[in-house]
Design an enzyme around this catalytic site. Structure first.
Site, PDB file in Angstrom:
ATOM      1  N   CYS A 131       0.824  -1.226   0.000  1.00 15.78           N
ATOM      2  CA  CYS A 131       0.000   0.000   0.000  1.00 15.78           C
ATOM      3  C   CYS A 131       0.851   1.266   0.000  1.00 15.78           C
ATOM      4  O   CYS A 131       0.344   2.345  -0.288  1.00 15.78           O
ATOM      5  CB  CYS A 131      -0.943   0.014   1.193  1.00 15.78           C
ATOM      6  N   HIS A 272      -3.198   7.226   2.798  1.00 13.87           N
ATOM      7  CA  HIS A 272      -3.655   5.924   2.312  1.00 13.87           C
ATOM      8  C   HIS A 272      -5.019   5.631   2.943  1.00 13.87           C
ATOM      9  O   HIS A 272      -5.205   5.815   4.151  1.00 13.87           O
ATOM     10  CB  HIS A 272      -2.628   4.869   2.702  1.00 13.87           C
ATOM     11  N   ASN A 302     -10.025  -0.227   0.824  1.00 11.52           N
ATOM     12  CA  ASN A 302      -8.567  -0.132   0.711  1.00 11.52           C
ATOM     13  C   ASN A 302      -8.132  -0.682  -0.654  1.00 11.52           C
ATOM     14  O   ASN A 302      -8.164  -1.887  -0.869  1.00 11.52           O
ATOM     15  CB  ASN A 302      -7.943  -0.935   1.861  1.00 11.52           C
TER      16      ASN A 302
END
Ligand code: UT7
Length: 351
Positions: A131, A272, A302
């Site tokens: 990520c 994020h 996500n």
């Protein structure tokens, strides 16, 4: 030497950047697959509920790629939009980096497929930092531009996380989504662009969030009969959470400091998009009100390496980023890794 996974990061690449030549984001693109999977839809697969997912994560729905869609397909759409947004001819792109944990192939690189599809005259490679991948890739591309080696780069974050989900595991399958975001980077006028960075990793936490590789590990001997089947995401959510709430704020602060800024000068934090509670803790560490933080985790979940460029494009489209703003990107992910960049926003249409 060992280090607590959730304690102060043991290593970080965060020297202030020399200011001679910097790189700015001059175009942004986003592609979200059409299919929407709401929290209610998930009840068909797993024992969960809308209230739990919203209160623990902030997620209401996520997107899922169609059967025929791959990471390269998502990435291509976001990249085309970013190039058009920057008004850059694909042939002028000299470097393509695709940040992804879900590439089309083990090899070749997804970035190489994109170089061809887009018609770039470019070097191309994938970057895997989970990520944190988009910000890692942004920093790598920025270095090529800062050194004078190139003038124009295309950086993409793209994932089909749905293909590595265990759809019977409620601990993970409710969290992730598919998508792609892309950014065009070009040399910036003095004082603009990426001014401060912070990158790091702590492999001690490598087992906390992972997908086993078909090429083998201590748990997974590869035999002559061939590789075992597709592996799925495993996560120790509680430990990753502890790490994330610490590292997001700290990493963002270091990037801000390296850019020569005070946290109070940050106009927008684009974190994020993993979990609203993690985002809120990062904002708190920087003493930023939530109206200076961009959030779209409720719409996409996500999307790993795609989340920050997708959020950036939406923030820009909603008028949340103006020429001269101090914009801070920060991510964390498997590795464990973290990455932050402080950017003095350059809007070529405003000058
Ligand atoms: O990009 C990096 C990706 N990773 C992350 O961002 C993950 C970071 N971690 C988190 O965001 C949180 O740890 C989660 C959202 C994953 C979990 O939230 P939590 O508050 O840490 O919950 P928990 O894991 O401590 O679980 C609490 C309870 C458990 O039940 P018991 O054992 O207390 O009876 C779980 O079994 O919630 C249960 N649970 C669920 N219940 C309904 C776990 N997943 C679900 C679910 N629906 N989907």
């Amino acid at each position: 030497m060992t280090h607590e996974v959730s304690a102060a990061p043991p290593v970080a690449l965060h020297r202030p950047l020399p200011s001679a030549r910097t790189a700015a984001i001059t175009g942004l693109g986003l592609y979200a697959p059409e299919r929407v999977l709401t929290n209610a839809d998930l009840l068909q697969f797993v024992d969960t509920n809308d209230e739990w997912i919203r209160s623990r994560t902030g997620i209401a729905e996520r997107r899922v790629a169609a059967e025929h869609e791959t990471t390269a397909d998502l990435a291509e759409k976001a990249a085309r939009q970013a190039l058009e947004d920057a008004n850059v001819d694909p042939a002028a792109v000299q470097l393509v980096i695709c940040a992804t944990s879900t590439p089309d192939y083990q090899f070749p690189a997804t970035a190489a497929l994109l170089q061809h599809r887009l018609g770039c005259h470019a070097a191309a490679f994938d970057l895997e930092a989970a990520c944190s991948g988009f910000v890692y890739a942004l920093v790598v591309a920025q270095q090529f531009i800062a050194s004078g080696a190139i003038d124009t780069a295309l950086v993409i974050g793209a994932e089909v996380m749905s293909r590595v989900m265990d759809w019977s595991d409620r601990n993970t399958c409710v969290l992730f989504g598919d998508g792609a975001g892309a950014a065009v980077l070009q040399a910036a006028p003095q004082g603009f662009g990426v001014l401060g960075i912070d990158l790091g990793a702590n492999g001690l936490g490598g087992e906390l969030l992972k997908v086993e590789n078909v090429s083998g590990s201590e748990n997974l001997p590869v035999t002559l009969e061939g590789a075992p089947g597709q592996k799925r995401v495993y996560q120790n959510g509680r430990e990753v959470y502890r790490f994330a709430v610490n590292v997001m704020g700290e990493s963002a602060l270091r990037a801000v400091e390296n850019a020569g800024l005070e946290p109070s000068q940050v106009d927008l934090l684009v974190p994020h998009q993993a979990n609203i509670r993690i985002i809120e803790s990062a904002a708190k560490r920087l003493n930023l009100p939530m109206d200076k933080v961009f959030v779209n985790v409720h719409k996409y979940g996500n999307t790993s390496a795609a989340s920050i460029p997708m959020a950036l494009r939406e923030a820009r489209d909603e008028g949340r980023i103006k020429h001269g703003d101090n914009v801070v990107l920060v991510g964390f992910g498997a590795g464990l890794t973290w990455a932050a960049a402080a950017i003095k926003w350059h809007d070529q249409r405003a000058v």
